[in-house]
Scaffold this active site. Structure first.
Site, PDB file in Angstrom:
ATOM      1  N   SER A   1      -4.797   5.457  -0.890  1.00 35.58           N
ATOM      2  CA  SER A   1      -5.808   4.404  -0.797  1.00 35.58           C
ATOM      3  C   SER A   1      -6.833   4.805   0.250  1.00 35.58           C
ATOM      4  O   SER A   1      -6.505   5.514   1.222  1.00 35.58           O
ATOM      5  CB  SER A   1      -5.162   3.073  -0.397  1.00 35.58           C
ATOM      6  OG  SER A   1      -6.138   2.123  -0.016  1.00 35.58           O
TER       7      SER A   1
ATOM      8  N   TYR B   1      -0.344  -1.625   5.568  1.00 37.41           N
ATOM      9  CA  TYR B   1      -0.671  -0.916   4.332  1.00 37.41           C
ATOM     10  C   TYR B   1      -1.384   0.399   4.641  1.00 37.41           C
ATOM     11  O   TYR B   1      -1.060   1.451   4.079  1.00 37.41           O
ATOM     12  CB  TYR B   1      -1.531  -1.800   3.436  1.00 37.41           C
ATOM     13  CG  TYR B   1      -1.847  -1.193   2.085  1.00 37.41           C
ATOM     14  CD1 TYR B   1      -0.860  -1.100   1.098  1.00 37.41           C
ATOM     15  CD2 TYR B   1      -3.118  -0.710   1.794  1.00 37.41           C
ATOM     16  CE1 TYR B   1      -1.126  -0.544  -0.139  1.00 37.41           C
ATOM     17  CE2 TYR B   1      -3.398  -0.150   0.556  1.00 37.41           C
ATOM     18  CZ  TYR B   1      -2.404  -0.075  -0.403  1.00 37.41           C
ATOM     19  OH  TYR B   1      -2.681   0.489  -1.634  1.00 37.41           O
TER      20      TYR B   1
END
Length: 253
Positions: free
Chosen positions: A151, A164
């Site tokens: 990501s 995250y």
């Protein structure tokens, strides 16, 4: 990387295959001829995927699926999966490590320990356990390919995305180390940044965002599937799916 490769006879393991990008990667790989080992927690989503793959096979004669309901926090389950793949097929051609969880968007100091631990267990430890399990199987393929989903959060480290972002940075580091370890083999490893996509995870993270402004996961999957082909020459690089291009790391002097 826009041409869909011929995956006839290839065995592809896709995690997080019951929805979102993983669902469409699994569908498209099956349509390209692969036998997809579809892994996810949600049985209903896996069954829907299986129905789509069977319908495609009825039309074209291509693609099959084996459904594996599995939570990636079940580490011994991941180990058993590797053993089952070896027993049935003797190798693995493609790994798509796609499954992941967001956790909670919030100040790092306010994140509950159980939330942080789950993000790390699924995104980092689960991915490492997969790598450990399938590495020998991928090396038995004449053109093993690993697609590791990351990501942009791993690099932006924006406020409130701490768990995250940290998990995806760790995943990228593992994938790059793995790529360096295997650079003299036929195994190629691609790290993928899918970019903002119209998924349930994105909606959880950005509830005020208009999903119509984002690409559909099927569009992003179409750009990722070619990484499973034998033509892939790069290893250990980030593939920006939105830009449909590889990015090279700037190494320190």
């Amino acid at each position: 990387m826009t041409d869909t490769p011929d995956l006839t006879g290839r065995i592809a393991l896709v995690t997080g295959a019951s929805r979102g990008i993983g669902y469409f990667i699994a569908r498209q790989m099956a349509a390209a001829g692969a036998h997809v080992i579809a892994v996810a927690r949600t049985v209903g989503g896996l069954e829907e995927l299986d129905d789509e793959i069977k319908a495609e096979r009825a039309r074209t004669g291509k693609g099959e699926a084996t459904l594996v309901p599995l939570d990636l926090t079940d580490m011994t389950g991941i180990d058993r999966l590797g053993g089952a793949i070896h027993e049935r097929w003797g190798k693995l051609d493609v790994l798509v490590a796609n499954a992941g969880v967001l956790g909670v968007i919030g100040p790092l100091a306010h994140i509950e320990a159980k939330v942080f631990d789950k993000v790390m267990a699924v995104n980092v430890t689960g991915t490492w356990r997969l790598i450990r399990t399938v590495d020998p199987l991928l090396r038995l393929s004449e053109a093993g390919r690993a697609i590791i989903m990351s990501s942009g959060a791993a690099h932006s480290a924006r406020a409130y995305w701490g768990p995250y972002a940290a998990s995806k940075a760790a995943v990228e580091a593992m994938a790059r180390s793995w790529a360096d370890e295997t650079k003299n083999t036929s195994l190629k490893i691609a790290i993928v940044n899918p970019g903002a996509t119209r998924t349930a995870m994105r909606a959880q993270a950005m509830p005020g965002e208009d999903p119509a402004t984002l690409p559909h996961p099927s569009e992003i999957a179409t750009r990722i599937v070619p990484l499973a082909g034998a033509a892939l020459a790069h290893t250990g690089l980030i593939f920006d799916a939105r830009a449909d291009a590889f990015q090279r790391y700037r190494m320190p002097d």
